[in-house]
Structure formats: structure tokens, C-alpha cells
Design a protein around this motif. Structure first.
Motif, PDB file in Angstrom:
ATOM      1  N   SER A 280      11.228   2.824 -13.099  1.00  0.00           N
ATOM      2  CA  SER A 280      10.879   3.791 -12.053  1.00  0.00           C
ATOM      3  C   SER A 280       9.475   3.529 -11.519  1.00  0.00           C
ATOM      4  CB  SER A 280      10.958   5.218 -12.599  1.00  0.00           C
ATOM      5  OG  SER A 280       9.825   5.511 -13.386  1.00  0.00           O
ATOM      6  N   GLY A 281       9.199   4.082 -10.345  1.00  0.00           N
ATOM      7  CA  GLY A 281       7.866   3.911  -9.775  1.00  0.00           C
ATOM      8  C   GLY A 281       6.789   4.517 -10.639  1.00  0.00           C
ATOM      9  N   VAL A 282       7.010   5.739 -11.138  1.00  0.00           N
ATOM     10  CA  VAL A 282       6.024   6.399 -11.993  1.00  0.00           C
ATOM     11  C   VAL A 282       5.827   5.617 -13.283  1.00  0.00           C
ATOM     12  CG1 VAL A 282       5.616   8.447 -13.414  1.00  0.00           C
ATOM     13  CG2 VAL A 282       6.335   8.708 -11.048  1.00  0.00           C
ATOM     14  N   SER A 283       6.911   5.161 -13.883  1.00  0.00           N
ATOM     15  CA  SER A 283       6.790   4.457 -15.165  1.00  0.00           C
ATOM     16  C   SER A 283       6.137   3.096 -15.014  1.00  0.00           C
ATOM     17  CB  SER A 283       8.177   4.311 -15.804  1.00  0.00           C
ATOM     18  OG  SER A 283       8.706   5.572 -16.160  1.00  0.00           O
ATOM     19  N   SER A 284       6.437   2.379 -13.924  1.00  0.00           N
ATOM     20  CA  SER A 284       5.797   1.077 -13.721  1.00  0.00           C
ATOM     21  C   SER A 284       4.297   1.244 -13.534  1.00  0.00           C
ATOM     22  CB  SER A 284       6.421   0.352 -12.524  1.00  0.00           C
ATOM     23  OG  SER A 284       6.224   1.068 -11.320  1.00  0.00           O
ATOM     24  N   ALA A 285       3.875   2.384 -12.977  1.00  0.00           N
ATOM     25  CA  ALA A 285       2.443   2.685 -12.877  1.00  0.00           C
ATOM     26  C   ALA A 285       1.884   3.123 -14.221  1.00  0.00           C
ATOM     27  CB  ALA A 285       2.208   3.771 -11.823  1.00  0.00           C
TER      28      ALA A 285
ATOM     29  N   LEU B  27      -4.924  -2.626 -11.513  1.00  0.00           N
ATOM     30  CA  LEU B  27      -3.663  -1.948 -11.245  1.00  0.00           C
ATOM     31  C   LEU B  27      -3.070  -2.528  -9.961  1.00  0.00           C
ATOM     32  CD1 LEU B  27      -4.716   1.790 -11.839  1.00  0.00           C
ATOM     33  CD2 LEU B  27      -3.547   0.281 -13.466  1.00  0.00           C
ATOM     34  N   HIS B  28      -1.746  -2.549  -9.901  1.00  0.00           N
ATOM     35  CA  HIS B  28      -1.117  -3.030  -8.677  1.00  0.00           C
ATOM     36  C   HIS B  28       0.237  -2.360  -8.474  1.00  0.00           C
ATOM     37  CE1 HIS B  28       0.500  -5.727 -11.821  1.00  0.00           C
ATOM     38  NE2 HIS B  28       1.593  -5.731 -11.090  1.00  0.00           N
ATOM     39  N   PRO B  29       0.604  -2.112  -7.221  1.00  0.00           N
ATOM     40  CA  PRO B  29       1.907  -1.506  -6.934  1.00  0.00           C
ATOM     41  C   PRO B  29       3.027  -2.481  -7.241  1.00  0.00           C
ATOM     42  CG  PRO B  29       0.837  -2.175  -4.907  1.00  0.00           C
ATOM     43  CD  PRO B  29      -0.165  -2.402  -5.997  1.00  0.00           C
ATOM     44  N   VAL B  30       4.187  -1.944  -7.590  1.00  0.00           N
ATOM     45  CA  VAL B  30       5.349  -2.762  -7.916  1.00  0.00           C
ATOM     46  C   VAL B  30       6.420  -2.503  -6.859  1.00  0.00           C
ATOM     47  CG1 VAL B  30       7.113  -3.287  -9.634  1.00  0.00           C
ATOM     48  CG2 VAL B  30       4.802  -2.638 -10.367  1.00  0.00           C
ATOM     49  N   VAL B  31       6.692  -3.501  -6.039  1.00  0.00           N
ATOM     50  CA  VAL B  31       7.676  -3.386  -4.965  1.00  0.00           C
ATOM     51  C   VAL B  31       8.920  -4.174  -5.353  1.00  0.00           C
ATOM     52  CG1 VAL B  31       8.189  -3.867  -2.533  1.00  0.00           C
ATOM     53  CG2 VAL B  31       5.898  -3.072  -3.214  1.00  0.00           C
TER      54      VAL B  31
ATOM     55  N   ALA C 182       0.828  -1.211   0.000  1.00  0.00           N
ATOM     56  CA  ALA C 182       0.000   0.000   0.000  1.00  0.00           C
ATOM     57  C   ALA C 182       0.860   1.258   0.000  1.00  0.00           C
ATOM     58  CB  ALA C 182      -0.938  -0.011   1.206  1.00  0.00           C
ATOM     59  N   ALA C 183       1.989   1.215   0.704  1.00  0.00           N
ATOM     60  CA  ALA C 183       2.866   2.383   0.749  1.00  0.00           C
ATOM     61  C   ALA C 183       3.480   2.692  -0.611  1.00  0.00           C
ATOM     62  CB  ALA C 183       3.970   2.170   1.781  1.00  0.00           C
ATOM     63  N   ALA C 184       3.535   1.697  -1.495  1.00  0.00           N
ATOM     64  CA  ALA C 184       4.122   1.895  -2.824  1.00  0.00           C
ATOM     65  C   ALA C 184       3.157   2.538  -3.805  1.00  0.00           C
ATOM     66  CB  ALA C 184       4.604   0.551  -3.376  1.00  0.00           C
ATOM     67  N   LEU C 185       1.956   2.875  -3.362  1.00  0.00           N
ATOM     68  CA  LEU C 185       0.915   3.353  -4.279  1.00  0.00           C
ATOM     69  C   LEU C 185       0.830   4.867  -4.492  1.00  0.00           C
ATOM     70  CD1 LEU C 185      -2.202   1.151  -3.435  1.00  0.00           C
ATOM     71  CD2 LEU C 185      -1.273   1.544  -5.713  1.00  0.00           C
ATOM     72  N   PRO C 186       0.671   5.680  -3.454  1.00  0.00           N
ATOM     73  CA  PRO C 186       0.085   7.016  -3.646  1.00  0.00           C
ATOM     74  C   PRO C 186       0.802   7.934  -4.612  1.00  0.00           C
ATOM     75  CG  PRO C 186       0.077   6.421  -1.322  1.00  0.00           C
ATOM     76  CD  PRO C 186       0.897   5.390  -2.023  1.00  0.00           C
ATOM     77  N   LEU C 187       2.045   8.316  -4.346  1.00  0.00           N
ATOM     78  CA  LEU C 187       2.683   9.359  -5.137  1.00  0.00           C
ATOM     79  C   LEU C 187       2.888   8.946  -6.592  1.00  0.00           C
ATOM     80  CD1 LEU C 187       5.319  11.879  -4.074  1.00  0.00           C
ATOM     81  CD2 LEU C 187       5.730  10.582  -6.153  1.00  0.00           C
ATOM     82  N   CYS C 188       3.426   7.751  -6.819  1.00  0.00           N
ATOM     83  CA  CYS C 188       3.734   7.382  -8.206  1.00  0.00           C
ATOM     84  C   CYS C 188       2.466   7.136  -9.012  1.00  0.00           C
ATOM     85  CB  CYS C 188       4.673   6.181  -8.252  1.00  0.00           C
ATOM     86  SG  CYS C 188       4.015   4.631  -7.638  1.00  0.00           S
ATOM     87  N   PHE C 189       1.432   6.568  -8.411  1.00  0.00           N
ATOM     88  CA  PHE C 189       0.206   6.330  -9.170  1.00  0.00           C
ATOM     89  C   PHE C 189      -0.566   7.619  -9.403  1.00  0.00           C
ATOM     90  CE2 PHE C 189       0.943   1.853  -8.708  1.00  0.00           C
ATOM     91  CZ  PHE C 189       0.267   1.292  -9.776  1.00  0.00           C
ATOM     92  N   LEU C 190      -0.579   8.516  -8.414  1.00  0.00           N
ATOM     93  CA  LEU C 190      -1.206   9.820  -8.638  1.00  0.00           C
ATOM     94  C   LEU C 190      -0.510  10.568  -9.776  1.00  0.00           C
ATOM     95  CD1 LEU C 190      -2.058  11.479  -5.205  1.00  0.00           C
ATOM     96  CD2 LEU C 190      -3.603  11.175  -7.148  1.00  0.00           C
ATOM     97  N   THR C 191       0.816  10.559  -9.750  1.00  0.00           N
ATOM     98  CA  THR C 191       1.589  11.253 -10.775  1.00  0.00           C
ATOM     99  C   THR C 191       1.349  10.634 -12.139  1.00  0.00           C
ATOM    100  OG1 THR C 191       3.285  11.841  -9.154  1.00  0.00           O
ATOM    101  CG2 THR C 191       3.913  11.922 -11.471  1.00  0.00           C
ATOM    102  N   ALA C 192       1.428   9.310 -12.224  1.00  0.00           N
ATOM    103  CA  ALA C 192       1.249   8.630 -13.509  1.00  0.00           C
ATOM    104  C   ALA C 192      -0.175   8.793 -14.030  1.00  0.00           C
ATOM    105  CB  ALA C 192       1.586   7.142 -13.358  1.00  0.00           C
ATOM    106  N   TRP C 193      -1.158   8.748 -13.137  1.00  0.00           N
ATOM    107  CA  TRP C 193      -2.552   8.910 -13.549  1.00  0.00           C
ATOM    108  C   TRP C 193      -2.773  10.293 -14.155  1.00  0.00           C
ATOM    109  CZ3 TRP C 193      -6.495   5.372 -13.562  1.00  0.00           C
ATOM    110  CH2 TRP C 193      -7.790   5.864 -13.809  1.00  0.00           C
TER     111      TRP C 193
END
Length: 338
Positions: A172-177, A304-308, A139-150
Motif C-alpha cells: 500500500s501507499g501508506v505502508s511503502s512510506a 525518502l522517496h515516493p513509490v509509483v 510528486a503526486a505520489a507523496l502527500p497523503l500517504c507520507f503524511l499519514t505514515a509519518w
């Protein structure tokens, strides 16, 4: 951190237990994920304002530990994720759902204290229920990168089914999202990366074509894969020469959306490729608080799912920063807060 600098400025220390004020909650942090914003904030930039000792950390998942006066949308024991964007909530832009344009907009860990700690106080408006299918680390891997990518893919690039999208730096986190979001919308997704291992992981996320930028010129490969047309949108955060060449990879009337510049702030651009081919260059930072609700619905549905990449203890944050700077990760490093 008591000063800006390299990873060695990160130190373990004891702080006072914070108490929540009106419409605030205290979170017992269980996990906090790294972002490149942590590196920029640690190194220091002119517009950052610190109150030392400063704590980094924008992406936070945890449990509500205490309530301030007037909180109505949370209770002690709730498992939550924290929206990392802070705004006034009452200005015209905030009330339009455009909170990243608020004059007082801040990001946790940047111009305010962040989540590299056991406890953090945040406004109750920044809480969302943690998806039940996810643990705190995911869950911690979600907010910033998914908000940015969305915001980049959906709002700025306006990606639609049938289009072709180039996502730079798949690991990167943004790109994986962004790969997942563009694919969910029905686009053909091209991406760039540097190793066979990262290429395989990018394909697992939905990338249709992967370009190894260490051995291939990505502009030439894009032209080949699109019958010389170019892509409808480029999702970019690398900066430098990659940003300049991304304009060349865009189709006539295409869009290049950027949210960062990890390799350089001052690319050399031939403006003829912008105005003559009518390429749109768009900036993007974070996304509105409301977007995260929709993102979490897609996470709950499994689309969608976070990538850790890996989980490390909070006390090894210095080593985690070094790994991120050396680009030895795919997705997010998460720090476990015991």
C-alpha cells in the motif's frame, strides 16, 4: 461522479474553469495519485457529504495557474504539490499545529472537490514547492500517504532506533512510506505481503524481514523473528482479523497504530491482550501541515522517496480504481492529467 457506487460511476465531463477567491490559488493539475480514500468516497459512507457532480483526488501536483486576492506566498508558474488536508487555520487546534483535529477538517476529494480535473482551486496555505528532483507524477505520489505514515510512525508509535516495527500490507501507499520512515529512524522493519514480487520490492525499500501472509501466520512469524517478544509497534490499516491479530503480535507495552480498515470495520478483539499486556491501540488520520515540510526535506536529501507502481491517463480512472481494489499494485497509481 454523479452518484456513489462502483468504478463505473466515474465519467468524463466538462466543468467550468474555477476562479480563485481571497487567499486561494488555481492549480493546473499535472498529476493526481490514487488512495483508498478515493474508493471509500466513490462507494459512499454516511459521513461523506457530496456536491454532485463530485470529483475525487487528494494527492495533487501541478503548476500555479492563477492567484486570488491577498496571495503572497505563491506566483503564477510555481511548480507545487498540494497538502490534501483543509482546515480553518484560526482555531486553537490549527494554531497548535494540530490541524487534523480542527472541527472543520476535510480532505480533498472526500468532503470537498478533488483533483481529478485539469484545474483545482485550493487555499494558498496548502501549497508546498515541488521537490526539484521529482517529476509531477512522482510528486503526486507523496502527500497523503507520507503524511499519514509519518504521523503513525513518528508521532503515534514514537518509533526509535533499535526498536522492531511490523508494517502490515507492504504494497500500500501508506505502508511503502512507513517502511522507509521506520528504517530511516533506525528500526528493524518486518512487513507482510502476498507475492514474491511484492516481497522483493519491500526489501528494496528497507524491510529486514518479509512475511507472506498467504502461506504463513504472521503472529507466529513475528514471535519467531523476535524470540517470542513481539514487536514494539504495528503500523496497520487493513482492519478486520488483521487488526485483531496485530494486537497479538505486539510486545508487552507495544503500540498498534491504525489509520484504516480496508477489509472490515468490526474486528473481534480479546481485550485481555490489551489491558493485561498493556498494549496501546492508537488511531491516526493524516498529519499536520507542518509535517509535510520535514518530509519533503528528507525527500530532497534522498532518504525518502515516493513509490509509483504505474502511471495511467486521468480518463482511465475507472480502470485504475479496479486495479487498486484488486490489490494489483505496489505503491501508488498516478493519473496523468494532460
Amino acid at each position: 461522479m454523479r452518484a456513489t457506487g462502483g468504478p463505473e460511476v466515474l465519467e468524463r465531463a466538462t466543468i467550468d474553469l474555477p476562479e480563485p477567491g481571497p487567499r486561494e490559488v488555481r492549480i493546473r493539475v499535472r498529476a493526481v495519485a490514487l488512495n483508498h480514500i478515493d474508493i471509500w468516497a466513490r462507494r459512499g459512507l454516511p459521513h461523506f457529504r457530496y456536491e454532485f457532480p463530485h470529483r475525487l483526488g487528494a494527492d495533487i501536483a501541478g503548476v500555479v495557474d492563477a492567484l486570488g486576492p491577498g496571495v503572497t506566498n505563491a506566483k503564477v508558474g510555481d511548480e507545487v504539490i498540494v497538502n490534501p488536508g483543509l482546515s480553518c487555520g484560526v482555531c486553537e487546534r490549527c494554531l497548535r499545529g494540530e490541524d487534523p483535529f480542527c472541527r472543520s477538517y476535510r480532505i480533498l476529494g472526500e468532503n470537498t472537490q478533488g483533483g481529478y480535473s485539469r484545474h483545482l482551486v485550493v487555499p494558498d496555505a496548502n501549497l508546498l514547492p515541488k521537490p526539484k528532483a521529482l517529476g509531477f507524477r512522482e510528486a503526486a505520489a507523496l502527500p497523503l500517504c507520507f503524511l499519514t505514515a509519518w504521523s503513525m510512525v513518528v508521532h503515534r508509535a514514537e518509533v526509535r532506533a533499535g526498536q522492531t516495527v511490523l508494517v502490515q500490507a507492504a504494497g500500500s501507499g501508506v505502508s511503502s512510506a512507513a517502511i522507509q520512515i521506520a528504517k530511516m529512524l533506525g528500526a528493524r522493519v518486518l512487513t507482510t505481503t502476498s507475492t514474491a514480487e511484492k516481497a522483493a520490492r519491500a526489501r528494496e525499500l528497507g524491510a529486514d524481514e518479509v512475511i507472506d501472509y498467504t502461506t504463513q501466520d504472521f503472529v507466529s512469524e513475528v514471535k519467531r523473528l523476535t524470540a517470542k517478544r513481539g514487536v514494539d509497534a504495528v503500523i496497520e490499516h487493513v482492519g478486520g482479523d488483521v487488526f485483531a491479530k496485530s494486537i497479538l503480535a505486539a510486545a508487552w507495552g507495544g503500540r498498534v497504530v491504525t489509520c484504516g480498515a480496508t477489509t472490515g470495520f468490526t474486528p473481534s478483539i480479546d481485550l485481555r491482550h490489551v489491558f493485561f499486556r498493556q498494549v496501546q491501540v492508537l488511531g491516526s488520520t493524516m498529519g499536520s501541515k507542518g509535517d509535510l515540510f520535514e518530509i519533503l526535506r528528507h525527500v530532497d536529501s534522498g532518504r525518502l522517496h515516493p513509490v509509483v507502481d504505474r502511471v495511467m491517463p486521468l480518463w482511465e480512472a475507472e480502470g485504475a480504481h479496479r486495479l487498486l481494489e484488486e490489490r494489483k499494485v505496489f505503491g501508488k497509481i498516478v493519473l496523468d492529467v494532460d
